[in-house]
Enzyme design. Structure first.
Site, PDB file in Angstrom:
ATOM      1  N   LYS A  53       0.917  -1.289   0.054  1.00 15.53           N
ATOM      2  CA  LYS A  53       0.009   0.073   0.065  1.00 15.53           C
ATOM      3  C   LYS A  53       0.882   1.350   0.203  1.00 15.53           C
ATOM      4  O   LYS A  53       0.416   2.316  -0.282  1.00 15.53           O
ATOM      5  CB  LYS A  53      -0.943  -0.065   1.197  1.00 15.53           C
ATOM      6  N   SER A 295      -2.664 -12.333   4.326  1.00 17.59           N
ATOM      7  CA  SER A 295      -3.350 -12.351   2.980  1.00 17.59           C
ATOM      8  C   SER A 295      -2.096 -12.935   2.013  1.00 17.59           C
ATOM      9  O   SER A 295      -2.545 -13.621   1.225  1.00 17.59           O
ATOM     10  CB  SER A 295      -3.286 -10.896   2.895  1.00 17.59           C
TER      11      SER A 295
END
Ligand code: PMP
Length: 357
Positions: A53, A295
């Site tokens: 991110k 994840s």
């Protein structure tokens, strides 16, 4: 190829921490992958905020600086499950913008502390109001105070940065040997949409495998997301349930992901169960020395299924969005002791020196 060529000249002098974002390595899996395939992971924890991110964070801020929607010294606000907040905190610390983050109370404590360490304010929202609640709170605070809202779930700056960086890195790294499968999950969908745009154009034979939590198959359900006029979600998606894969699958289908779905930027959708993701994250750590989050473990679980079924000589790339260190207080580390176990105590007692009482 198993060797890495290192120069002794260093990587050069970087103008700021922001210049170190991106260009993450694709790393070969040697010990736990089936022998008949070439399995690589794209290790996004090499970014300065230790997640994928950071890419989106710097692009949202710099795009808004360019078009004038973000003024010098203006406060930035965003709703995030954590990694976007950490990325924005890195960027805002470097560029001198105050930052406020809204976040559902259930995301890991590490995330809150990291954002506060990086100078951000963190406003928690109740878990009963889910992701939609945290998004609405950010909108409300932005409107009340005249702040710049980053809008990671809708902004064009999200998929654009994956198109211009992540995807370019993948094409450059795999253009010679080819890439048979690209495996990813989704949070905002920025990764799959941005990478999908480029792979469909430049490497059309690459199969894109998209994954989501087994107990929150909002894409797999086939039910459309109800939206507001600006693309933001109007309601929680009916197929969503709380799931353990932090950073994946919010309780709505983001507008950024919708572009990828509408253009069929995936060839197959595979659900994965959270405990499988935890198992594979632990194997990656213990047998490959690769520390990733839930994840990443979940994406890797799917990549391993693909690998087992793939033709001999296939090349597979699996996204690893962030670092395992972000999950010390979560189920990923539940089976990892802080105190010495039997075996370690026996080792301690086996020689006379420096024993604990
Ligand atoms: N894993 C983690 C831990 C994340 O924080 C995110 C981003 N929310 C993703 C995966 C998914 O990335 P994207 O938003 O690009 O779909």
């Amino acid at each position: 190829m198993t060797g890495t060529i290192r120069t002794t000249t260093g990587r050069g002098l970087f103008g700021s921490i922001l210049d170190t974002i991106g260009d993450t390595p694709a790393v070969r899996i040697n010990n736990i992958a089936p022998d008949h395939v070439n399995l690589y992971v794209k290790a996004e924890f090499f970014n300065p905020g230790a997640s994928v991110k950071d890419r989106l964070a710097v692009n949202i801020i710099e795009a808004a600086e360019r078009d004038g929607t973000l003024k010098p010294g203006q406060t930035v606000i965003e709703a995030t499950s954590g990694n976007t907040g950490i990325g924005l905190a890195v960027v805002c610390a470097q560029k001198g913008y105050p930052l406020v983050i809204t976040m559902v109370e259930t995301f890991s404590v590490e995330r809150r502390k990291l954002m506060r360490m990086l100078g951000a304010k963190v406003v928690l929202t109740p878990k009963e109001e889910r992701g939609v609640g945290m998004v609405n709170k950010a909108v409300e605070l932005a409107e009340a105070n005249g702040w710049f809202l980053a809008r990671q779930f809708e902004t064009a700056a999200n998929a654009d940065i994956h198109e211009s960086t992540t995807a370019r890195e993948i094409v450059n790294d795999f253009k010679d040997q080819g890439l048979d499968y690209f495996v990813t999950g989704y949070g905002t969908g920025g990764t799959v949409t941005g990478v999908g745009r480029v792979l469909r154009r430049e490497m059309p034979d690459t199969k894109i495998i998209l994954s989501e939590p087994a107990n929150a198959q909002i894409v797999g359900s086939g039910t459309a997301q109800q939206r507001n006029a600006d693309g933001s979600p109007a309601v929680t998606h009916p197929a969503w349930e709380p799931h353990p894969i932090q950073g994946w699958t919010p309780d709505f289908i983001p507008a950024v992901l919708q572009e990828g779905l509408d253009n069929k930027y995936y060839d197959e959708l595979r659900p994965v169960a959270g405990p499988d993701g935890i198992k594979w994250a632990q194997k990656l750590a213990q047998q490959e020395g690769i520390l990733t989050g839930v994840s990443g473990g979940s994406t890797f679980a799917v990549a391993m299924q693909i690998a087992e079924q793939a033709a001999p000589g296939s090349t597979i790339l699996c996204m690893l969005p962030d670092t395992g260190e972000r999950y010390l207080s979560t189920p990923l580390f539940d089976s990892i002791d802080a105190e010495m176990n039997e075996e370690e105590r026996a080792l301690s007692a086996s020689t006379p020196g420096a024993q604990m009482s």
